[in-house]
Every structure is written in structure tokens, then in C-alpha cells.
Write a protein that holds these residues in place. Structure first.
Motif, PDB file in Angstrom:
ATOM      1  N   ALA A  13       0.842  -1.207   0.000  1.00  0.00           N
ATOM      2  CA  ALA A  13       0.000   0.000   0.000  1.00  0.00           C
ATOM      3  C   ALA A  13       0.869   1.244   0.000  1.00  0.00           C
ATOM      4  O   ALA A  13       2.035   1.218   0.414  1.00  0.00           O
ATOM      5  CB  ALA A  13      -0.934   0.015   1.207  1.00  0.00           C
ATOM      6  N   ALA A  14       0.270   2.323  -0.491  1.00  0.00           N
ATOM      7  CA  ALA A  14       0.889   3.649  -0.433  1.00  0.00           C
ATOM      8  C   ALA A  14      -0.063   4.576   0.299  1.00  0.00           C
ATOM      9  O   ALA A  14      -1.285   4.416   0.236  1.00  0.00           O
ATOM     10  CB  ALA A  14       1.145   4.177  -1.843  1.00  0.00           C
ATOM     11  N   LEU A  15       0.514   5.535   1.010  1.00  0.00           N
ATOM     12  CA  LEU A  15      -0.289   6.531   1.701  1.00  0.00           C
ATOM     13  C   LEU A  15       0.001   7.878   1.047  1.00  0.00           C
ATOM     14  O   LEU A  15       1.147   8.345   1.043  1.00  0.00           O
ATOM     15  CB  LEU A  15       0.069   6.575   3.188  1.00  0.00           C
ATOM     16  CG  LEU A  15      -0.909   7.336   4.077  1.00  0.00           C
ATOM     17  CD1 LEU A  15      -2.265   6.626   4.131  1.00  0.00           C
ATOM     18  CD2 LEU A  15      -0.342   7.477   5.490  1.00  0.00           C
ATOM     19  N   VAL A  16      -1.043   8.472   0.487  1.00  0.00           N
ATOM     20  CA  VAL A  16      -0.899   9.756  -0.184  1.00  0.00           C
ATOM     21  C   VAL A  16      -1.397  10.850   0.760  1.00  0.00           C
ATOM     22  O   VAL A  16      -2.561  10.850   1.158  1.00  0.00           O
ATOM     23  CB  VAL A  16      -1.709   9.795  -1.492  1.00  0.00           C
ATOM     24  CG1 VAL A  16      -1.530  11.143  -2.190  1.00  0.00           C
ATOM     25  CG2 VAL A  16      -1.294   8.646  -2.412  1.00  0.00           C
ATOM     26  N   GLU A  17      -0.519  11.755   1.124  1.00  0.00           N
ATOM     27  CA  GLU A  17      -0.913  12.908   1.940  1.00  0.00           C
ATOM     28  C   GLU A  17      -1.269  14.032   0.980  1.00  0.00           C
ATOM     29  O   GLU A  17      -0.443  14.454   0.170  1.00  0.00           O
ATOM     30  CB  GLU A  17       0.233  13.339   2.849  1.00  0.00           C
ATOM     31  CG  GLU A  17       0.579  12.329   3.923  1.00  0.00           C
ATOM     32  CD  GLU A  17       1.705  12.810   4.825  1.00  0.00           C
ATOM     33  OE1 GLU A  17       2.446  13.730   4.416  1.00  0.00           O
ATOM     34  OE2 GLU A  17       1.846  12.263   5.927  1.00  0.00           O
ATOM     35  N   THR A  18      -2.488  14.532   1.093  1.00  0.00           N
ATOM     36  CA  THR A  18      -2.951  15.567   0.165  1.00  0.00           C
ATOM     37  C   THR A  18      -4.042  16.400   0.814  1.00  0.00           C
ATOM     38  O   THR A  18      -4.787  15.909   1.671  1.00  0.00           O
ATOM     39  CB  THR A  18      -3.479  14.933  -1.136  1.00  0.00           C
ATOM     40  OG1 THR A  18      -4.073  15.958  -1.948  1.00  0.00           O
ATOM     41  CG2 THR A  18      -4.528  13.866  -0.857  1.00  0.00           C
ATOM     42  N   ALA A  19      -4.137  17.643   0.392  1.00  0.00           N
ATOM     43  CA  ALA A  19      -5.199  18.513   0.895  1.00  0.00           C
ATOM     44  C   ALA A  19      -6.506  18.279   0.149  1.00  0.00           C
ATOM     45  O   ALA A  19      -7.548  18.765   0.563  1.00  0.00           O
ATOM     46  CB  ALA A  19      -4.772  19.974   0.761  1.00  0.00           C
ATOM     47  N   ASP A  20      -6.451  17.546  -0.953  1.00  0.00           N
ATOM     48  CA  ASP A  20      -7.655  17.273  -1.743  1.00  0.00           C
ATOM     49  C   ASP A  20      -7.821  15.763  -1.894  1.00  0.00           C
ATOM     50  O   ASP A  20      -7.607  15.199  -2.975  1.00  0.00           O
ATOM     51  CB  ASP A  20      -7.561  17.956  -3.110  1.00  0.00           C
ATOM     52  CG  ASP A  20      -8.879  17.875  -3.885  1.00  0.00           C
ATOM     53  OD1 ASP A  20      -9.849  17.272  -3.375  1.00  0.00           O
ATOM     54  OD2 ASP A  20      -8.927  18.414  -5.000  1.00  0.00           O
ATOM     55  N   VAL A  21      -8.202  15.116  -0.822  1.00  0.00           N
ATOM     56  CA  VAL A  21      -8.313  13.652  -0.823  1.00  0.00           C
ATOM     57  C   VAL A  21      -9.348  13.180  -1.841  1.00  0.00           C
ATOM     58  O   VAL A  21      -9.098  12.257  -2.630  1.00  0.00           O
ATOM     59  CB  VAL A  21      -8.678  13.142   0.591  1.00  0.00           C
ATOM     60  CG1 VAL A  21      -8.929  11.638   0.563  1.00  0.00           C
ATOM     61  CG2 VAL A  21      -7.573  13.485   1.573  1.00  0.00           C
ATOM     62  N   LEU A  22     -10.526  13.816  -1.830  1.00  0.00           N
ATOM     63  CA  LEU A  22     -11.587  13.364  -2.732  1.00  0.00           C
ATOM     64  C   LEU A  22     -11.225  13.607  -4.195  1.00  0.00           C
ATOM     65  O   LEU A  22     -11.566  12.800  -5.067  1.00  0.00           O
ATOM     66  CB  LEU A  22     -12.898  14.067  -2.384  1.00  0.00           C
ATOM     67  CG  LEU A  22     -13.539  13.665  -1.052  1.00  0.00           C
ATOM     68  CD1 LEU A  22     -14.817  14.461  -0.809  1.00  0.00           C
ATOM     69  CD2 LEU A  22     -13.848  12.168  -1.029  1.00  0.00           C
ATOM     70  N   GLY A  23     -10.518  14.708  -4.465  1.00  0.00           N
ATOM     71  CA  GLY A  23     -10.090  14.971  -5.837  1.00  0.00           C
ATOM     72  C   GLY A  23      -9.072  13.953  -6.313  1.00  0.00           C
ATOM     73  O   GLY A  23      -9.112  13.507  -7.468  1.00  0.00           O
ATOM     74  N   PHE A  24      -8.157  13.569  -5.419  1.00  0.00           N
ATOM     75  CA  PHE A  24      -7.151  12.564  -5.767  1.00  0.00           C
ATOM     76  C   PHE A  24      -7.822  11.212  -5.973  1.00  0.00           C
ATOM     77  O   PHE A  24      -7.534  10.484  -6.932  1.00  0.00           O
ATOM     78  CB  PHE A  24      -6.093  12.476  -4.660  1.00  0.00           C
ATOM     79  CG  PHE A  24      -4.767  11.971  -5.125  1.00  0.00           C
ATOM     80  CD1 PHE A  24      -3.718  12.852  -5.378  1.00  0.00           C
ATOM     81  CD2 PHE A  24      -4.542  10.623  -5.319  1.00  0.00           C
ATOM     82  CE1 PHE A  24      -2.490  12.399  -5.821  1.00  0.00           C
ATOM     83  CE2 PHE A  24      -3.314  10.153  -5.759  1.00  0.00           C
ATOM     84  CZ  PHE A  24      -2.281  11.045  -6.008  1.00  0.00           C
ATOM     85  N   GLN A  25      -8.753  10.875  -5.079  1.00  0.00           N
ATOM     86  CA  GLN A  25      -9.472   9.603  -5.211  1.00  0.00           C
ATOM     87  C   GLN A  25     -10.273   9.562  -6.515  1.00  0.00           C
ATOM     88  O   GLN A  25     -10.276   8.548  -7.217  1.00  0.00           O
ATOM     89  CB  GLN A  25     -10.413   9.411  -4.021  1.00  0.00           C
ATOM     90  CG  GLN A  25     -11.214   8.114  -4.090  1.00  0.00           C
ATOM     91  CD  GLN A  25     -12.141   7.939  -2.900  1.00  0.00           C
ATOM     92  OE1 GLN A  25     -12.236   8.799  -2.045  1.00  0.00           O
ATOM     93  NE2 GLN A  25     -12.832   6.826  -2.851  1.00  0.00           N
ATOM     94  N   ALA A  26     -10.935  10.674  -6.831  1.00  0.00           N
ATOM     95  CA  ALA A  26     -11.734  10.711  -8.069  1.00  0.00           C
ATOM     96  C   ALA A  26     -10.846  10.494  -9.290  1.00  0.00           C
ATOM     97  O   ALA A  26     -11.240   9.791 -10.231  1.00  0.00           O
ATOM     98  CB  ALA A  26     -12.465  12.045  -8.166  1.00  0.00           C
ATOM     99  N   ALA A  27      -9.638  11.070  -9.273  1.00  0.00           N
ATOM    100  CA  ALA A  27      -8.726  10.895 -10.406  1.00  0.00           C
ATOM    101  C   ALA A  27      -8.328   9.432 -10.558  1.00  0.00           C
ATOM    102  O   ALA A  27      -8.283   8.900 -11.676  1.00  0.00           O
ATOM    103  CB  ALA A  27      -7.494  11.769 -10.198  1.00  0.00           C
TER     104      ALA A  27
END
Length: 203
Positions: A13-27
């Protein structure tokens, strides 16, 4: 440009730290990298589980670094409307702490459209973003030992519906009879991440 950081999370697994979690997930949902088997959003991170037999860490990390975040609304499901009777035990206290009348608290809470950002604490407990800033309050100093199922509550910059009876430290504004969690349904969780939610006042 949105910045993010990609960290290893165990061997698959990878953990992505981002201020736009839903935008990253949608992509990622629009264009899934090879080998990805599950996406788990949280408040500021997205867990990306992958099959090590289908891809490698280096290949996955390279794919994640090339992601262009998209508007999360492109993947939003239909809006769920929850009827709420605003009779919560903390309604008057929330009004006092917010320097608002109780009717204004109800109006502000019920006029927003929320997004289920992630789930946690208990199965079916969805953290809904979009709460009016005037209603942002810290959790109660003393949690209750039991909050009933269906309680509609706020804490911090979130609102939520308690899916089961449980302890809880959020401020109770009202309750809904809508079952947000039902194991007898094909999909038990009514408010999966990405769901749009509105609250409708009933008397």
C-alpha cells in the motif's frame, strides 16, 4: 497546483498525503493505475492498496506522482436527503456558543449540501464536510456514554449521523429515522465517501 506526498505503507500500500483527498481519489477512480485494489480515504490521506503480484512499488509510485487531481463532483453519486427532527439535547448550547438563535442554527445546518469525505470511528459513521463555519465547535468536554442511533451531530468542521448507539462527544442537534447503516442491504453504508447529503427539516 495541488501538492501531495507519497509514502510507503507496508508491503502492499501507499499513503498519499494531500489537501484534496476526494479529488485525488476521483482521479484514480477515473483512471486506476495497474494493480490498485482498494482506495481508503481519510481526513488528509488516501490509502492506496495494490496487488504486489500485479505491479511494483516503483511503478505504482510513478503512476501516483503523475496524477492530475480532478473535481471530485465528477464521481459524486446522487444526493441523499435525510429528514431530521431538530430536537437535539445540545441545540440550545450550540446556539449560545455560536451566538445564534436555535432557528438560525437549524437553518444553517439544513441549508448546506454536504459531502461524505471519509468514514471512521464506527462502521457507517461518515464525516460530512461543508458545515457552516459559524457552527464549527470543539467536541464536548465530556463525552456521553451513549448516543442513540440516528443522532445528527456536529463537531469541529464536520457533521455526522450516528449509525449505531455508541459513546460520543459531538453536539447533538437532532435525529433522523433514516437507517444510514443496515447490514441487510447489499451496500450497508448509505453514506459512502463521495455521497452528497442534505438534511431536511421535519416537525
Amino acid at each position: 497546483m495541488t501538492a501531495w506526498r507519497i509514502l510507503r505503507y507496508g508491503g502492499s500500500a501507499a499513503l498519499v498525503e494531500t489537501a484534496d483527498v476526494l479529488g485525488f481519489q476521483a482521479a484514480l477512480e477515473l483512471s486506476p493505475p495497474v494493480g490498485v485494489v482498494e482506495l481508503v480515504p481519510a481526513a488528509q490521506t488516501l490509502l492506496v492498496r495494490y496487488d504486489p503480484l500485479a505491479t511494483s512499488w516503483d511503478a505504482l509510485a510513478s503512476s501516483l506522482r503523475s496524477v492530475s487531481v480532478v473535481d471530485s463532483s465528477v464521481n459524486a453519486s446522487a444526493t441523499v436527503t435525510l429528514p431530521v427532527r431538530y430536537d437535539g439535547a445540545d441545540l440550545d448550547a450550540v446556539a449560545a456558543a455560536s451566538s445564534l438563535t436555535t432557528s438560525e442554527v437549524v437553518r444553517r445546518h439544513s441549508s448546506a449540501t454536504y459531502i461524505a469525505a471519509f468514514c471512521g470511528f464506527a462502521p457507517g459513521f461518515a464525516y460530512l464536510t461543508g458545515l457552516d463555519p459559524a457552527l464549527h465547535l470543539p467536541r464536548r468536554p465530556t463525552p456521553r456514554t451513549r448516543v442513540p442511533a440516528g443522532a445528527v451531530a456536529i463537531a469541529g468542521d464536520y457533521t455526522a449521523v450516528y449509525p449505531h448507539p455508541s459513546p460520543g462527544g459531538w453536539h447533538l442537534l437532532g435525529h433522523t429515522d433514516a437507517p444510514v447503516w443496515d447490514v441487510e442491504r447489499p451496500r450497508p453504508n448509505l453514506l459512502v465517501p463521495g455521497t452528497r447529503v442534505r438534511f431536511e427539516v421535519i416537525r
